[in-house]
Design an enzyme around this catalytic site. Structure first.
Site, short mmCIF file in Angstrom:
data_model
loop_
_atom_site.label_atom_id
_atom_site.label_comp_id
_atom_site.label_asym_id
_atom_site.label_seq_id
_atom_site.Cartn_x
_atom_site.Cartn_y
_atom_site.Cartn_z
N GLU A 164 0.81 -1.22 0.00
CA GLU A 164 0.00 0.00 0.00
C GLU A 164 0.85 1.27 0.00
O GLU A 164 0.75 2.11 0.92
CB GLU A 164 -0.97 -0.01 1.18
N CYS A 174 12.17 16.29 4.16
CA CYS A 174 13.48 16.30 4.80
C CYS A 174 14.56 16.74 3.81
O CYS A 174 14.30 16.88 2.62
CB CYS A 174 13.79 14.90 5.35
N GLU A 320 -6.87 -7.40 -1.29
CA GLU A 320 -7.37 -7.31 0.08
C GLU A 320 -8.80 -6.81 0.08
O GLU A 320 -9.12 -5.83 -0.59
CB GLU A 320 -6.55 -6.32 0.92
ZN LIG Z 1 12.64 12.75 3.12
#
Ligand SMILES: [Zn+2]
Length: 705
Positions: A164, A174, A320
């Site tokens: 998923e 980041c 699923e």
């Molecule tokens: Zn990152």
């Protein structure tokens, strides 16, 4: 061992599965949560239920690799051997969706960071930055170790990459992600001046003189540059896809011939599944319609049609679903008796060649311990287990449908790029969201028994008598030219509001909306006129006030007279430029102005809906459906009955009839057949109990009496 991944029949995608011909049945099995004594009972019960495929190891990274330099494959060796001895094929996961604690502590910078700068902690799952070199290196290493160990194992039938993608973490802000974003931007734009033009950085003094100055669109004082946000959406889908492709490359190299999938999440905004599905050997999907929603089956049908369409109609796999309740909604209503069977058959009715579940045996610990399972906590005395066994037996009677296909009678255009751009901030209305614009169009088609395919904007449309575009906010001129050529050559296009607005940089097409669709639709939009929440605008569909004579001199047909519709959410001040007016606004400021138009161009026709008609959308779509000759899979279909037709290569058809309502329904048939579920021959009608179903084998046309 020979294997092909391109065959039509999912069940023979590898010859390891030919010993379980027919449809696939099973679920996620997480044996690492149980002592090995339990495994023996599991495989015995799997045989009782008719399970022939289990997904193994999805969250077993910490068990497989206890630290950086040690591996523990013994338990998985024993497990795969056990499966093989009991005739259960294995969909083996690469286990990379949940990196272990030791890896996270060794590389804390692999944890993802939100737009507000918060680093998300270990202790859940999907706690990784898509652009982290440390995470990717470790994931590829694990994938290679698994592939090298199990590539020749006779139980291995399918590889299951990750789990998923994009469920919890769709983006990361980041420093590693910033570096990757800049690389992506260089590849896309070439130079910084090209980027400045694309992003329109002359606005608000946002000009860059170097790629190093660019950061991900972190939380800022006010609205962030929309093209930066659009490029970010594209980048985030690509960054996750790059991870997937890195694992796929290892599997293709080390374990060639074994098909590979990853479980999609139905119509997910974050990932451009057209692009992703190019890298899948077969499409699989996780689907969790809400049993508390009486219309949930309509959305489910829509998602299943998309899954079938992603690889051009080839069979797909329901990877699923919940046997009963899930555990992650505020209130988790179970499936009432019969609903599990009906919804399972619905996936098959829309092209799936197998029904799998999360999960095989209910967990006793962890975040999903209240999620239903094929084998519930109560064990074999449970109602859920009885349904599991009963449906497994029914599935075996349907084996011959494997590999047969549906044919959409119309096409719906879906473009993730346009979806992302449509939902950027600072638009005339924040209520213009793709799923909410699409749903009433799809519901109208579903209600009328019309099977549709989804197509990307680059698709060839020639095979479809009718193409529906509920929204094309972002539209480049090449796509507009293709749509125009399709109509000129005799095609029929229906276009929804707020379309043809922006180019691929999210710059407005100048000279009046709908930009490159203006000549095709024969209208111009003077101003967008969104409708406030809770208000509606009357629309009168009369067909009696054409702006000009029809070029072909024919009488309009299939036009109801004096029908009053309600527009909600959106309307537009439009003026016709050659189109005829089929409906006008009948209240508010726009009263008297055109609301729905039709334009003849070449040999074809293009309709425009300038407003969002919600539940009344079908009243307008009836016009193009009639003109295109696009009708139901079965005439005289009673309310709440869904009908689809799968076509086998030998000319046989399988007619699925599903009663989603609470009342018994009689469905008249034009051809007698045999109900595969009961073995009974049918006459001129089938009676369906509430939540009842029939799967009729109809002989090939030349064999019919
Ligand atoms: Zn990152």
């Amino acid at each position: 061992m020979t294997a092909t991944v391109t065959t039509d029949r999912l069940t023979v995608t590898t010859d390891r599965l030919t010993r379980v011909p027919g449809l696939l049945y099973g679920g996620d099995w997480n044996p690492e949560q149980w002592p090995e004594q339990v495994w023996a009972e599991d495989v015995k019960l799997m045989a009782e239920a008719g399970v022939n495929l289990v997904t193994v190891g999805v969250f077993s990274w910490a068990r497989l690799q206890p630290d950086a330099d040690s591996w523990d494959f013994g338990w998985l060796d024993r497990l795969l051997d056990l499966c093989h001895r009991h005739g259960v094929a294995v969909d083996l996961a690469t286990a990379t969706a949940s990196p272990p604690a030791w890896l996270v502590r060794a590389h804390p910078d692999l944890l993802p960071v939100t737009a507000d700068g918060v680093r998300l902690e270990f202790g859940s799952r999907q706690h990784y930055c898509p652009s982290s070199p440390a995470y990717r290196g470790a994931a590829v290493r694990l994938t290679r170790a698994l592939a090298e160990r199990y590539r020749h194992h006779p139980a291995l039938a399918l590889w299951h990459i990750h789990n998923e993608y994009g469920d919890h973490v769709q983006e990361c802000f980041c420093p590693d992600s910033a570096v990757d974003f800049r690389r992506w931007l260089r590849e896309r734009h070439g130079g910084i001046e090209e980027l400045n033009r694309s992003w329109g950085t002359a606005f608000w003094s946002q000009r860059y003189t170097s790629f190093e100055q660019i950061e991900p669109p972190r939380t800022a004082p006010g609205p962030v540059n929309p093209t930066q946000l659009l490029d970010w959406r594209r980048f985030c889908s690509d960054a996750l896809l790059a991870l997937h492709r890195a694992e796929k490359a290892v599997l293709d190299e080390v374990s060639p011939g074994v098909p590979v999938t990853t479980n999609f999440m139905s119509m997910l905004k974050a990932l451009d599944y057209w692009e992703w599905s190019r890298h899948e050997d077969l499409v699989s999907d996780d689907a969790y319609p809400d049993p508390a929603d009486p219309r949930a089956h309509v959305n489910a049908a829509m998602n299943y049609d998309l899954m079938r369409s992603l690889k051009g109609g080839r069979p797909w796999l329901l990877m699923e679903q919940a046997p009963s309740a899930v555990s992650w909604r505020p209130v988790n209503v179970p499936k009432r008796p019969g609903l599990y069977r009906l919804w399972s058959l619905q996936a098959l009715a829309r092209g799936a060649d197998g029904v799998l579940h999360f999960q095989w045996r209910a967990s006793v610990a962890g975040a999903e311990k209240f999620h239903s399972a094929m084998l519930p906590h109560r064990g074999t005395a449970a109602r859920g287990w009885q349904e599991t066994v009963r449906f497994g037996a029914e599935l075996r009677r349907l084996g011959e449908i494997a590999g047969s296909r549906l044919r959409g009678r119309a096409a719906v255009l879906l473009d993730w790029d346009s979806w992302w751009a449509l939902e950027l901030d600072d638009h005339p209305s924040a209520r213009m969201r793709w799923p909410e614009l699409l749903r009433p169009w799809y519901a109208a088609l579903h209600e009328r028994g019309v099977t549709v395919d989804f197509v990307p904007p680059t698709a060839g449309l020639d095979g479809y008598p009718l193409v529906l575009a509920p929204n094309l906010y972002l539209l480049d001129t090449a796509t507009a030219d293709r749509l125009t050529a399709y109509v000129r050559d005799g095609g029929r296009l229906v276009c929804g509001p707020f379309s043809g607005i922006a180019d691929r940089h999210d710059h407005i097409h100048p000279g009046g909306h709908p930009g490159p669709l203006r000549e095709l639709l024969g209208i111009v939009v003077d101003e967008h006129w969104p409708i406030p929440d809770g208000e509606t605008t009357a629309v009168r569909l009369d067909g009696t006030a054409p702006d000009g004579p029809r070029s072909d001199g024919a009488e309009p047909h299939a036009e109801p007279h004096g029908a009053d519709l309600r527009a909600e959410r959106w309307s537009e001040w439009i003026e016709t430029e050659g189109a005829e007016t089929l409906a006008r606004y009948a209240s508010g400021t726009l009263a008297g102005l055109p609301a729905v138009t039709r334009n003849r161009l070449g040999a074809g026709t293009a309709w425009y809906l300038s407003c969002h008609l919600g539940a009344d959308t079908g009243r307008v779509l009836d016009l193009p459906l009639a003109e295109a000759g696009v009708g139901a899979e079965l005439p005289d279909l009673p309310a709440d009955v869904e009908a689809t037709r799968r076509h086998a290569a030998d000319g046989r058809q399988y007619l699925f009839l599903l009663n989603h309502g609470g009342v018994e329904r009689r469905v008249p048939l034009d051809t007698p057949g045999t109900d595969l579920l009961t073995g009974a021959a049918t006459g001129d009608a089938v009676t369906l109990a509430p939540l009842g179903a029939a799967v009729l084998r109809l002989p090939a046309a030349e064999e019919r009496p």
